[in-house]
Write a protein that holds these residues in place. Structure first.
Motif, mmCIF file in Angstrom:
data_model
loop_
_atom_site.group_PDB
_atom_site.id
_atom_site.type_symbol
_atom_site.label_atom_id
_atom_site.label_comp_id
_atom_site.label_asym_id
_atom_site.label_seq_id
_atom_site.Cartn_x
_atom_site.Cartn_y
_atom_site.Cartn_z
ATOM 1 N N HIS A 138 0.827 -1.199 0.000
ATOM 2 C CA HIS A 138 0.000 0.000 0.000
ATOM 3 C C HIS A 138 0.867 1.256 0.000
ATOM 4 O O HIS A 138 0.648 2.188 -0.789
ATOM 5 C CB HIS A 138 -0.929 0.007 1.217
ATOM 6 C CG HIS A 138 -1.901 1.157 1.204
ATOM 7 N ND1 HIS A 138 -1.594 2.400 1.729
ATOM 8 C CD2 HIS A 138 -3.154 1.261 0.689
ATOM 9 C CE1 HIS A 138 -2.619 3.214 1.562
ATOM 10 N NE2 HIS A 138 -3.581 2.552 0.939
ATOM 11 N N GLU A 139 1.853 1.262 0.857
ATOM 12 C CA GLU A 139 2.698 2.454 0.983
ATOM 13 C C GLU A 139 3.445 2.763 -0.306
ATOM 14 O O GLU A 139 3.508 3.927 -0.722
ATOM 15 C CB GLU A 139 3.688 2.248 2.131
ATOM 16 C CG GLU A 139 4.660 3.412 2.326
ATOM 17 C CD GLU A 139 5.697 3.120 3.404
ATOM 18 O OE1 GLU A 139 6.668 3.883 3.501
ATOM 19 O OE2 GLU A 139 5.536 2.122 4.141
ATOM 20 N N ARG A 140 3.988 1.739 -0.943
ATOM 21 C CA ARG A 140 4.870 1.979 -2.087
ATOM 22 C C ARG A 140 4.166 1.966 -3.444
ATOM 23 O O ARG A 140 4.608 2.652 -4.363
ATOM 24 C CB ARG A 140 5.989 0.937 -2.101
ATOM 25 C CG ARG A 140 6.914 0.990 -0.902
ATOM 26 C CD ARG A 140 8.055 0.002 -1.066
ATOM 27 N NE ARG A 140 8.918 -0.036 0.111
ATOM 28 C CZ ARG A 140 9.969 -0.836 0.241
ATOM 29 N NH1 ARG A 140 10.295 -1.676 -0.745
ATOM 30 N NH2 ARG A 140 10.691 -0.823 1.347
ATOM 31 N N TYR A 141 3.087 1.178 -3.559
ATOM 32 C CA TYR A 141 2.557 0.935 -4.900
ATOM 33 C C TYR A 141 1.060 1.172 -5.066
ATOM 34 O O TYR A 141 0.564 1.144 -6.185
ATOM 35 C CB TYR A 141 2.851 -0.515 -5.316
ATOM 36 C CG TYR A 141 4.314 -0.877 -5.233
ATOM 37 C CD1 TYR A 141 5.227 -0.349 -6.142
ATOM 38 C CD2 TYR A 141 4.784 -1.721 -4.231
ATOM 39 C CE1 TYR A 141 6.578 -0.671 -6.069
ATOM 40 C CE2 TYR A 141 6.135 -2.050 -4.147
ATOM 41 C CZ TYR A 141 7.018 -1.520 -5.062
ATOM 42 O OH TYR A 141 8.372 -1.838 -4.992
ATOM 43 N N ALA A 143 -1.006 3.414 -2.567
ATOM 44 C CA ALA A 143 -1.572 4.592 -1.908
ATOM 45 C C ALA A 143 -1.588 5.815 -2.801
ATOM 46 O O ALA A 143 -2.540 6.597 -2.779
ATOM 47 C CB ALA A 143 -0.795 4.894 -0.618
ATOM 48 N N ASP A 144 -0.534 5.984 -3.599
ATOM 49 C CA ASP A 144 -0.387 7.196 -4.408
ATOM 50 C C ASP A 144 -1.272 7.093 -5.645
ATOM 51 O O ASP A 144 -0.955 6.421 -6.620
ATOM 52 C CB ASP A 144 1.071 7.375 -4.819
ATOM 53 C CG ASP A 144 1.322 8.754 -5.429
ATOM 54 O OD1 ASP A 144 0.365 9.365 -5.926
ATOM 55 O OD2 ASP A 144 2.485 9.192 -5.433
ATOM 56 N N GLN A 145 -2.403 7.804 -5.604
ATOM 57 C CA GLN A 145 -3.362 7.732 -6.706
ATOM 58 C C GLN A 145 -2.802 8.301 -8.011
ATOM 59 O O GLN A 145 -3.185 7.882 -9.098
ATOM 60 C CB GLN A 145 -4.626 8.500 -6.322
ATOM 61 C CG GLN A 145 -5.361 7.922 -5.132
ATOM 62 C CD GLN A 145 -6.203 6.722 -5.506
ATOM 63 O OE1 GLN A 145 -6.975 6.783 -6.460
ATOM 64 N NE2 GLN A 145 -6.052 5.639 -4.785
ATOM 65 N N SER A 146 -1.874 9.250 -7.894
ATOM 66 C CA SER A 146 -1.320 9.849 -9.113
ATOM 67 C C SER A 146 -0.397 8.897 -9.850
ATOM 68 O O SER A 146 -0.181 9.040 -11.057
ATOM 69 C CB SER A 146 -0.551 11.132 -8.756
ATOM 70 O OG SER A 146 0.581 10.830 -7.952
ATOM 71 N N LYS A 147 0.165 7.898 -9.131
ATOM 72 C CA LYS A 147 1.057 6.933 -9.760
ATOM 73 C C LYS A 147 0.343 5.628 -10.117
ATOM 74 O O LYS A 147 0.816 4.841 -10.922
ATOM 75 C CB LYS A 147 2.234 6.622 -8.834
ATOM 76 C CG LYS A 147 3.177 7.791 -8.604
ATOM 77 C CD LYS A 147 4.324 7.378 -7.701
ATOM 78 C CE LYS A 147 5.294 8.550 -7.472
ATOM 79 N NZ LYS A 147 6.403 8.141 -6.569
ATOM 80 N N SER A 189 -8.613 3.736 0.103
ATOM 81 C CA SER A 189 -7.891 3.691 -1.170
ATOM 82 C C SER A 189 -8.669 2.914 -2.226
ATOM 83 O O SER A 189 -8.743 3.314 -3.392
ATOM 84 C CB SER A 189 -6.511 3.049 -0.973
ATOM 85 O OG SER A 189 -5.677 3.879 -0.209
ATOM 86 N N TYR A 193 -9.982 4.174 -5.885
ATOM 87 C CA TYR A 193 -9.646 3.551 -7.155
ATOM 88 C C TYR A 193 -10.879 3.122 -7.950
ATOM 89 O O TYR A 193 -10.756 2.743 -9.102
ATOM 90 C CB TYR A 193 -8.748 2.331 -6.924
ATOM 91 C CG TYR A 193 -7.283 2.665 -6.886
ATOM 92 C CD1 TYR A 193 -6.619 3.092 -8.035
ATOM 93 C CD2 TYR A 193 -6.552 2.558 -5.698
ATOM 94 C CE1 TYR A 193 -5.263 3.398 -8.000
ATOM 95 C CE2 TYR A 193 -5.205 2.866 -5.664
ATOM 96 C CZ TYR A 193 -4.560 3.293 -6.817
ATOM 97 O OH TYR A 193 -3.217 3.603 -6.797
#
Length: 841
Positions: A138-141, A143-147, A189, A193
């Motif tokens: 979650h933290e790395r792949y 959580a970041d909605q822009s990525k 999250s 999505y």
């Protein structure tokens, strides 16, 4: 039971919904108890219970679950940089991320199996390792909605949430003790999505939130609501109300939310707006809704009694006709035809759902489902492995059904029957010894489905391609992915194709799709333009339909180019389109024969054209013989010739097919060894060479218009083929206006009229376009008619000669005597290709 979408959606907005979804719980304590029951049911479904897992029949399943978990734990130990599992790079590959989440679920599942492996069941250290991995992902792949949200939308909205949600269900208690923050964080999250939805929830107006996809999303949200306890009651109820819409029969004349995905009255199932998909997405929907019945059983959230009869109808009318000796037919698999794991494995999934459904059925319906489970198991040419079932509970129930001597094995339909799935342009014709499946297309139904590097060479699969399944044969040796790998895509059985070379999507564009977001049509991975012109283009003809009369049928289609060719002036300059050959075709489905007529076969672009009478493949070591006779009666030995008949026999497989050529033309016969990789049809397939001996019989011509007539005769010996020289079949007409045959032995006249106006065939006058069957015998005449365009208000048939009186008739049929004989009017308004019948004396 037919539940129309209009009726169901009306009920959902009124008090009638309470018949399925009872009122809210009276207190927070009751709500929490209901949620706890959902969680307990779900764990039992996937992990089993102490009672189920103590049974010997579940031992293989439990062993497999533990072995899978251990293999993924080992892969975690060997992971490199930017990997959670060895070999699954993360950061830019959404499929690897989705698979990583699925592996974590498998590990978590093994820790919750009662009576499972001692090193895994209840292992807190393993459970916390899974939780730590979820936090890391979650933290790395995630959580970041822009990525995020690159690649396939399905992974972000359905695939990953499914694995995460089920893992949370399994580890709810440990999460509460170890990382209570992770549940609300992930749910927030996952809501974010859900971009095809509205405000983080389902949107029934979204083209993504339909059919099997909707069932997946709503099941996830039901479970997420249960994880939240009393606070999740509204989430559960909203998700359940949304999911109820998939139970409604699609009414194509009164669509709700412009949605065409789902089950139709004739047994058809469509997903992706226009793809015949019973054997893939339909299978997934069946599994998901039956699981919903199981996880909500006794929770107070749903009374599934009203829904069970609907699902029973799906199995009886939609799935059972498409299964031949344990094999799911190719015509309803979409892009999944290129996978190496379809066919028998598909049917095991459907059988599991039928087993569970039988547990919620009563009386004759329950017995019918149990009898069908026995029938499929007994007739399958591959062992049905219950260890492949998802649930240990299903394995126990399956074993009990097989042991129950009070219920005989029985199919859900007659051994001899013909089924017109006109809503999805498909036909199935069954007799003892064989089954014939036909794939048509139209401006309503896609010619094929390609997507994500799957089904790379699909171009002609909806242009009258057919599949003749022979009894007793292992169908992996006849069809499946190896059929598409070994047989030329231009020479699939039944196909008329121009002589040209086409290129796959990856060859054309270097990726699995066509990318051009700056064009007004906005071509991106899952855009509407991508769907319409790349993934599953429809044809441009309107005429595609058929009629049934008892166990007999007729189907017809006007072959066309696809909508990409028709829209070529609107498409980008670098977008490649292909023009099709022309043909007007009919298939007459009888007892011993399938008669095929083709007229107007040619090409206005000036290319040569080939029509494949059949294509079969066998092991190189199989004992295959080819025999035949020329039109003058002399024996055929080899090469291209004007054949009267041809016979293909595989002594090793104990199968044979005869071909009777009812028109004079050179027939080309090929029998060659072909070696190709399974990867030529699907980029994810193993690069394994397939070496097969491929038989093909074809009719080759130049671009000028031609007409052909021939019959497939399954299981025929030479004596039977010779008998057709003066036999029961005769061709009455074979033009682009009318195609008709007569079978004197059956007293049957069958006709396809393609153009407006009156058409004549052996004393039968037909107001076209129409599909008509007339059978006379035993002092009565029975007439069936259908509208193959789906657009007409009425079809009329004139029986010349005596005036006949109706003995029985459908409501929409009227009969009156006229000077020329008996005039029958069929009211086909808004019946969507359904056959109407009348019997006269």
């Amino acid at each position: 039971m037919e539940l129309t979408r209009r009726r169901l959606l009306s009920a959902l907005s009124a008090a009638g919904v309470l018949a399925v979804v009872p009122p809210r719980f009276a207190s927070a304590a009751e709500s929490a108890a209901g949620s706890a029951s959902v969680l307990a049911n779900t764990v039992a479904v996937f992990a089993g219970t102490p009672e189920s897992n103590a049974r010997p029949e579940t031992a293989a399943k439990l062993t497999a679950m533990a072995a899978t978990a251990r293999s993924w734990l080992t892969a975690m130990d060997g992971a490199g940089a930017n990997e959670l599992f060895a070999g699954l790079p993360l950061g830019t590959n959404d499929a690897s991320l989705n698979t990583s989440y699925a592996h974590l679920y498998d590990i978590a599942l093994a820790t919750r199996v009662p009576g499972g492996a001692s090193d895994l069941t209840g292992n807190q250290a393993v459970q916390r390792r899974v939780i730590d991995a979820l936090a890391l992902l979650h933290e790395r792949y995630f959580a970041d909605q822009s990525k995020g949200y690159y690649g396939n939308w399905f992974n972000w909205e359905i695939g990953i949430p499914t694995s995460v949600t089920k893992t949370f269900v399994l580890l709810t208690d440990e999460l509460a003790a170890y990382r209570p923050d992770l549940i609300p964080t992930y749910i927030a999250s996952m809501d974010a999505y859900l971009r095809a939805g509205r405000n983080g929830d389902v949107d029934l107006d979204s083209r993504f939130h339909t059919g099997a996809n909707l069932a997946d999303i709503t099941t996830n949200r039901i479970l997420q609501g249960a994880i939240l306890g009393a606070a999740g009651e509204d989430r559960i109820r909203k998700a359940l109300t949304d999911q109820l819409t998939v139970f409604a029969t699609i009414d194509p004349y009164h669509l709700q939310h412009d949605n065409t995905d789902g089950h139709y009255a004739d047994g058809s199932f469509i997903q992706h707006d226009s793809v015949a998909y019973t054997g893939s997405y339909g299978k997934a929907l069946l599994t998901r809704v039956v699981q919903t019945l199981k996880i909500l059983d006794g929770t107070g959230y749903m009374d599934g009694n009203a829904l069970v009869p609907v699902v029973q109808t799906w199995v009886r009318d939609g799935f059972a006709p498409l299964i031949f000796e344990g094999w799911m037919m190719e015509i309803v698999k979409g892009r999944a035809v290129s996978r190496t794991t379809t066919g028998y494995a598909d049917v095991a999934t459907i059988v599991e759902a039928a087993v569970d459904l039988a547990g919620y059925s009563t009386g004759a319906e329950a017995d019918a489902l149990r009898g069908w489970v026995k029938f499929v198991r007994g007739n399958s040419r591959a062992a049905l492995n219950p260890a492949s079932f998802v649930s240990p509970l299903s394995i126990v129930a399956y074993t009990a059904i097989l042991a129950d001597t009070t219920v005989p094995a029985a199919d859900l339909g007659a051994t001899s029957r013909t089924v017109a799935f006109n809503a999805m342009d498909k036909n199935v014709h069954r007799r003892p010894g064989y089954a014939f499946a036909l794939a048509r297309s139209s401006d309503r139904i896609s010619k094929y489905e390609y997507m994500s590097g799957e089904n790379l060479m699909p171009w002609f699969q909806g242009d009258g391609a057919y599949y003749l399944y022979l009894s007793g044969q292992d169908q992996t040796q006849a069809f499946g992915a190896d059929y598409y790998a070994a047989v030329s895509p231009y020479a699939l059985a039944g196909v008329t194709a121009p002589v040209e070379e086409r290129r796959t999507i990856p060859e054309l564009y270097g990726t699995a799709w066509y990318e051009n977001p700056s064009h007004p049509l906005n071509f991106t991975s899952s855009s509407e333009s991508q769907n319409a012109y790349v993934y599953f283009p429809t044809g441009t003809n309107r005429h595609s339909g058929g009629v049934t009369l008892g166990a007999y049928g007729a189907a017809s289609m006007v072959q066309s180019s696809d909508n990409a060719w028709a829209s070529r002036d609107l498409l980008p300059d670098d977008f490649t389109v292909y023009r099709n050959a022309s043909a007007t075709k009919s298939w007459f489905l009888l007892d011993d024969e399938i008669v095929v007529l083709a007229a107007g076969v040619g090409d206005e672009a000036g290319r040569d054209v080939t029509t494949a009478v059949d294509a079969r493949h066998a092991a190189v070591t199989d004992q295959v013989t080819l025999t035949g006779a020329l039109r003058d009666g002399t024996l055929w030995t080899s090469g291209e010739a004007d054949l009267r008949w041809l016979r293909y026999a595989n002594a090793t497989q104990r199968t044979a097919v005869g071909y009777v050529f009812l028109s004079a033309q050179p027939v080309r016969v090929d029998h060659t060894v072909v070696t190709r990789s399974r990867r030529v049809v699907r980029t994810a397939n193993p690069d394994t060479a397939v070496t097969r001996r491929v038989f093909g019989a074809s009719l080759a011509q130049g671009p000028a218009s031609a007409a052909y007539a021939y019959a497939l005769v399954p299981g025929a010996d030479e004596a039977r083929l010779r008998a057709y020289d003066g036999g029961p079949l005769s061709v009455l007409a074979n033009t682009v206006r009318l195609q008709a045959v007569k079978h004197t032995g059956l007293g049957l006249t069958a006709a396809s009229a393609f153009t407006e106006g009156r058409h004549e065939a052996a004393g039968v006058g037909i107001d076209g376009p129409a599909s008509v069957l007339v059978q006379t015998g035993g002092g009565v005449t029975t007439v069936a008619a259908a509208d193959p365009t789906m657009d007409r208000s009425s079809v009329s048939v004139l029986l010349r000669g005596r005036r006949l009186a109706p003995v029985s008739q459908d409501e929409r049929v009227t009969v009156r005597g006229v000077t020329q004989g008996t005039l029958i009017e069929f009211d086909v308004r808004e019946v969507y290709g359904r056959s109407l019948r009348v019997t006269l004396r």
